[in-house]
Design an enzyme around this catalytic site. Structure first.
Site, PDB file in Angstrom:
ATOM      1  N   SER A 169      -8.875  -9.309  26.358  1.00 46.03           N
ATOM      2  CA  SER A 169      -9.202  -9.505  24.947  1.00 46.03           C
ATOM      3  C   SER A 169     -10.079 -10.738  24.819  1.00 46.03           C
ATOM      4  CB  SER A 169      -7.914  -9.701  24.133  1.00 46.03           C
ATOM      5  OG  SER A 169      -8.180 -10.200  22.842  1.00 46.03           O
ATOM      6  N   TYR A 222       0.286 -13.143  22.098  1.00 46.90           N
ATOM      7  CA  TYR A 222      -0.735 -12.180  22.506  1.00 46.90           C
ATOM      8  C   TYR A 222      -1.814 -12.859  23.349  1.00 46.90           C
ATOM      9  CZ  TYR A 222      -4.327  -8.571  22.130  1.00 46.90           C
ATOM     10  OH  TYR A 222      -5.295  -7.626  22.413  1.00 46.90           O
TER      11      TYR A 222
END
Length: 260
Positions: A144, A157
């Site tokens: 990400s 995350y």
């Protein structure tokens, strides 16, 4: 030129029942790969497989919790025994969490770690022996932009995706002499059903407004489409990308470099 074909390639995709994983599975199936979908949500996996076979492709589904190593090893052994090899692994299974350090509980952290970090490790661990024996293989991890830049309210995350990036670099380094390539892609926001569900749950009555706000986070002015991640994954797992390993590819609409 007939580029980026995956004929006779055996591809395993975790999280292939929805979103980005589903898009990657469909792109790979359309390009000739024999697609093996590992999914906790077997219904989603079966729908993806049905879509692939309806277009003349080959696909199979395996119910599996990637956080449990014994399950992942058993599935990989089953695939390798039936297909004779595993050429490609795409680690796409993952979960999200919204929260800062002071609002992230130990249970929250463990839940994200078990799927995003340990799940990625488990799949790579389960396939690396087969790839070493073949002296070839490609691993692609889905990281990400949160692996590289600070994202508000994404503590757990971001931790998990940072680990995915560095695991990618480690595997690329350790197994380059075995003919194994390992890369990762780092998307910004991708328009998946998860995004729609998140907006509907947290911003009822303001869905259109929030969708536009989140879209404008990317300098290009929109979210990515899942198939755009799928086509980048296709390139990185194809023979045409045979000289690429140990790299992270942002797919971010200019987020990292242009969002100043």
């Amino acid at each position: 030129m007939n580029l980026f074909r995956l004929d006779n390639k055996v591809a395993v995709i975790t999280g292939g029942g929805s979103g980005i994983g589903q898009a990657i599975a469909k792109v790979f199936g359309a390009q000739g790969a024999s697609v093996h979908i590992i999914e906790l949500n077997e219904d989603g996996g079966r729908q993806t497989a049905a879509d692939i076979t309806a277009e003349g492709g080959k696909a199979a589904v395996y119910g599996c919790n990637v956080a449990k190593q014994s399950e992942v090893v058993a599935v990989m052994e089953k695939i390798a025994a039936a297909a004779g090899r595993i050429d490609i692994l795409v680690n796409c299974a993952g979960i999200a969490h919204v929260g800062r350090l002071d609002t992230t509980s130990e249970d929250d952290l463990d839940r994200v770690y078990n799927v995003n970090v340990k799940g990625t490790y488990n799949a790579m661990y389960a396939v690396i022996g087969q790839m070493k024996a073949q002296k070839s293989g490609v691993i692609l991890n889905v990281a990400s932009i949160a692996s590289s830049v600070g994202i508000p309210d994404r503590f757990a995350y971001s931790m998990s995706k940072g680990a995915v990036l560095t695991m990618t670099l480690s595997v690329a380094k350790d197994f380059i002499k075995d003919g194994i390539r390992c890369n990762c892609v780092s998307p910004a926001r991708v328009h998946t059903p998860f995004v729609d569900g998140f907006i509907a749950k947290n911003y009822p009555g303001k869905e259109a407004e929030m969708f536009e706000k989140l879209s404008q986070t990317q300098p290009i002015g929109r979210m990515a489409r899942p198939v755009e991640v799928g086509t980048l994954a296709l390139y990185l797992c194809s023979e045409e990308a045979g000289f690429i390993t140990g790299c992270d590819y942002p797919l971010d609409g200019g987020f990292i470099k242009l969002n100043n």
